[in-house]
Design an enzyme around this catalytic site. Structure first.
Site, PDB file in Angstrom:
ATOM      1  N   HIS A 155      -5.230  -4.234   1.368  1.00 59.48           N
ATOM      2  CA  HIS A 155      -6.019  -3.488   0.386  1.00 59.48           C
ATOM      3  C   HIS A 155      -5.163  -2.863  -0.711  1.00 59.48           C
ATOM      4  O   HIS A 155      -5.600  -1.934  -1.379  1.00 59.48           O
ATOM      5  CB  HIS A 155      -6.866  -2.422   1.097  1.00 59.48           C
ATOM      6  CG  HIS A 155      -7.945  -3.007   1.959  1.00 59.48           C
ATOM      7  ND1 HIS A 155      -8.620  -2.297   2.924  1.00 59.48           N
ATOM      8  CD2 HIS A 155      -8.479  -4.268   1.999  1.00 59.48           C
ATOM      9  CE1 HIS A 155      -9.517  -3.080   3.529  1.00 59.48           C
ATOM     10  NE2 HIS A 155      -9.434  -4.288   2.989  1.00 59.48           N
ATOM     11  N   ARG A 197      -5.131  11.975  -3.864  1.00 61.01           N
ATOM     12  CA  ARG A 197      -4.838  11.244  -2.611  1.00 61.01           C
ATOM     13  C   ARG A 197      -3.378  10.792  -2.570  1.00 61.01           C
ATOM     14  O   ARG A 197      -2.727  10.854  -1.526  1.00 61.01           O
ATOM     15  CB  ARG A 197      -5.772  10.034  -2.471  1.00 61.01           C
ATOM     16  CG  ARG A 197      -7.163  10.438  -1.976  1.00 61.01           C
ATOM     17  CD  ARG A 197      -8.041   9.219  -1.789  1.00 61.01           C
ATOM     18  NE  ARG A 197      -7.488   8.267  -0.841  1.00 61.01           N
ATOM     19  CZ  ARG A 197      -7.760   6.955  -0.832  1.00 61.01           C
ATOM     20  NH1 ARG A 197      -8.594   6.455  -1.723  1.00 61.01           N
ATOM     21  NH2 ARG A 197      -7.224   6.161   0.063  1.00 61.01           N
TER      22      ARG A 197
HETATM   23  P1  OAD Z   1     -12.239   3.928   8.900  1.00 61.43           P
HETATM   24  O1  OAD Z   1     -12.229   5.316   8.367  1.00 61.43           O
HETATM   25  O2  OAD Z   1     -13.429   3.101   8.655  1.00 61.43           O
HETATM   26  O3  OAD Z   1     -11.975   3.952  10.456  1.00 61.43           O
HETATM   27  C1  OAD Z   1     -10.959   4.738  11.000  1.00 61.43           C
HETATM   28  C2  OAD Z   1     -10.894   4.448  12.472  1.00 61.43           C
HETATM   29  O4  OAD Z   1      -9.801   5.158  13.008  1.00 61.43           O
HETATM   30  C3  OAD Z   1     -12.131   4.878  13.271  1.00 61.43           C
HETATM   31  O5  OAD Z   1     -12.543   3.812  14.104  1.00 61.43           O
HETATM   32  C4  OAD Z   1     -11.639   6.068  14.094  1.00 61.43           C
HETATM   33  O6  OAD Z   1     -12.287   6.147  15.371  1.00 61.43           O
HETATM   34  C5  OAD Z   1     -10.174   5.724  14.260  1.00 61.43           C
HETATM   35  N1  OAD Z   1      -9.280   6.870  14.464  1.00 61.43           N
HETATM   36  C6  OAD Z   1      -9.406   8.140  14.038  1.00 61.43           C
HETATM   37  N2  OAD Z   1      -8.356   8.887  14.422  1.00 61.43           N
HETATM   38  C7  OAD Z   1      -7.534   8.054  15.106  1.00 61.43           C
HETATM   39  C8  OAD Z   1      -6.270   8.211  15.760  1.00 61.43           C
HETATM   40  N3  OAD Z   1      -5.627   9.376  15.780  1.00 61.43           N
HETATM   41  N4  OAD Z   1      -5.724   7.138  16.371  1.00 61.43           N
HETATM   42  C9  OAD Z   1      -6.356   5.927  16.352  1.00 61.43           C
HETATM   43  N5  OAD Z   1      -7.531   5.723  15.751  1.00 61.43           N
HETATM   44  C10 OAD Z   1      -8.110   6.764  15.131  1.00 61.43           C
HETATM   45  O7  OAD Z   1     -10.895   3.230   8.321  1.00 61.43           O
HETATM   46  P2  OAD Z   1     -10.582   1.677   8.186  1.00 61.43           P
HETATM   47  O8  OAD Z   1     -11.115   0.919   9.346  1.00 61.43           O
HETATM   48  O9  OAD Z   1      -9.144   1.582   7.862  1.00 61.43           O
HETATM   49  O10 OAD Z   1     -10.926   0.250   2.073  1.00 61.43           O
HETATM   50  O11 OAD Z   1     -11.426   1.329   6.917  1.00 61.43           O
HETATM   51  C11 OAD Z   1     -11.327   0.061   6.350  1.00 61.43           C
HETATM   52  C12 OAD Z   1     -11.381   0.160   4.856  1.00 61.43           C
HETATM   53  O12 OAD Z   1     -12.554   0.880   4.465  1.00 61.43           O
HETATM   54  C13 OAD Z   1     -10.255   0.947   4.229  1.00 61.43           C
HETATM   55  O13 OAD Z   1      -9.096   0.173   4.021  1.00 61.43           O
HETATM   56  C14 OAD Z   1     -10.846   1.386   2.927  1.00 61.43           C
HETATM   57  C15 OAD Z   1     -12.218   1.794   3.399  1.00 61.43           C
HETATM   58  O14 OAD Z   1     -13.212   1.749   2.439  1.00 61.43           O
HETATM   59  C16 OAD Z   1     -10.474   0.352   0.832  1.00 61.43           C
HETATM   60  O15 OAD Z   1     -10.041   1.374   0.354  1.00 61.43           O
HETATM   61  C17 OAD Z   1     -10.556  -0.936   0.116  1.00 61.43           C
END
Ligand code: OAD
Length: 246
Positions: A120, A71
């Protein structure tokens, strides 16, 4: 411009203090996979308990190490997309613009933001799982089958990211809560809103009187809270917002 863009323009125009919370979606257009998108999300292909928890690391340190090194290589190859660049421009436009991110990549830094709160951690930093001593990654360790050993205690070195079951760095969380409590408008970009305590920040902002703007192609648990939602990719929508805050 559609109605929502006009509504966001109005909110931003009347906001002296703006902050932003980002998630993996903001880096998706740079080729960094998200976690929960169907098919392309990392957690659709990998088990978070095996790869992103202290128990998983204890059970198979080599597996976890190799996954994070792969990654890291992907993040290093990636470059900031127009969404990251627009957020850097916003920092120049709104003094004190706080960028709170759940992302462990450094694409916000490389885009030019300076006031960044990493909730994070960072995938490019390392410390000993046993004693906490910081570790400088050596070239040969990137392709090693097992994690490096700590120079101080011999424990396994791990990436300095927050894993499931671990607490967030208190100073980052405090800074984030302060930032969302003090802003007039909070942009919530590319996060599923499923991971706490980060997912609570929009609610804290709202309770403190801020308006909340969601930018995401998909609806999620934060959508109901948002004053206005822009449905679409952040790489396309954030640059569109730049011209309208004037
Ligand atoms: P997620 O993978 O849970 O969510 C990603 C979000 O981005 C989703 O709501 C998608 O709809 C949206 N998305 C996808 N493509 C996009 C784009 N081009 N523009 C805008 N939005 C888009 O990721 P996070 O919410 O960041 O934790 O997840 C939170 C945490 O869960 C992460 O930090 C990680 C994970 O487990 C750790 O690693 C501690």
């Amino acid at each position: 411009m559609d109605t929502s863009i006009h509504a966001v323009a109005e909110i931003l125009r009347s906001s002296a203090v703006v902050a932003c919370l980002t998630g993996a979606g903001v880096s998706a257009e740079s080729g960094v996979p998200t976690f929960r998108d169907a098919q392309t999300g990392l957690w659709a292909r990998y088990d978070p308990q095996r790869l992103a928890s202290p128990q998983g690391f204890a059970a198979d340190p080599g597996l976890v190490w190799r996954w994070y090194m792969a990654r890291l290589a992907g993040v290093e190859k990636a470059t900031p997309n127009p969404g990251h660049l627009a957020l850097a421009e916003m920092e120049r436009h709104w003094p004190g613009f706080a960028l709170i991110t759940q992302n462990v990549d450094d694409l916000h830094e490389r885009a030019g933001n300076t006031n960044i709160i990493h909730l994070h951690g960072s995938i490019a930093r390392f410390h000993c799982q046993r004693c906490g001593t910081l570790h400088n990654l050596q070239a040969a360790e990137r392709t090693a089958p097992q994690p490096p050993r700590c120079a101080t205690c011999g424990g396994n070195v791990r990436p300095s990211v927050v894993w499931f079951g671990e607490t967030l760095p208190q100073s980052s969380l405090t800074a984030a809560v302060n930032a969302v409590s003090a802003c007039d408008a909070l942009l919530v970009v590319g996060t599923s809103g499923l991971v706490y305590p980060a997912a609570e920040l929009p609610l804290i902002a709202k309770r403190a009187g801020s308006r909340v703007i969601e930018i995401n192609p998909e609806p999620g648990p934060l959508s109901a809270l948002a004053d206005v939602t822009l449905r679409g990719r952040s790489g396309a929508l954030l640059p569109q917002l730049l011209g309208i805050g004037d």
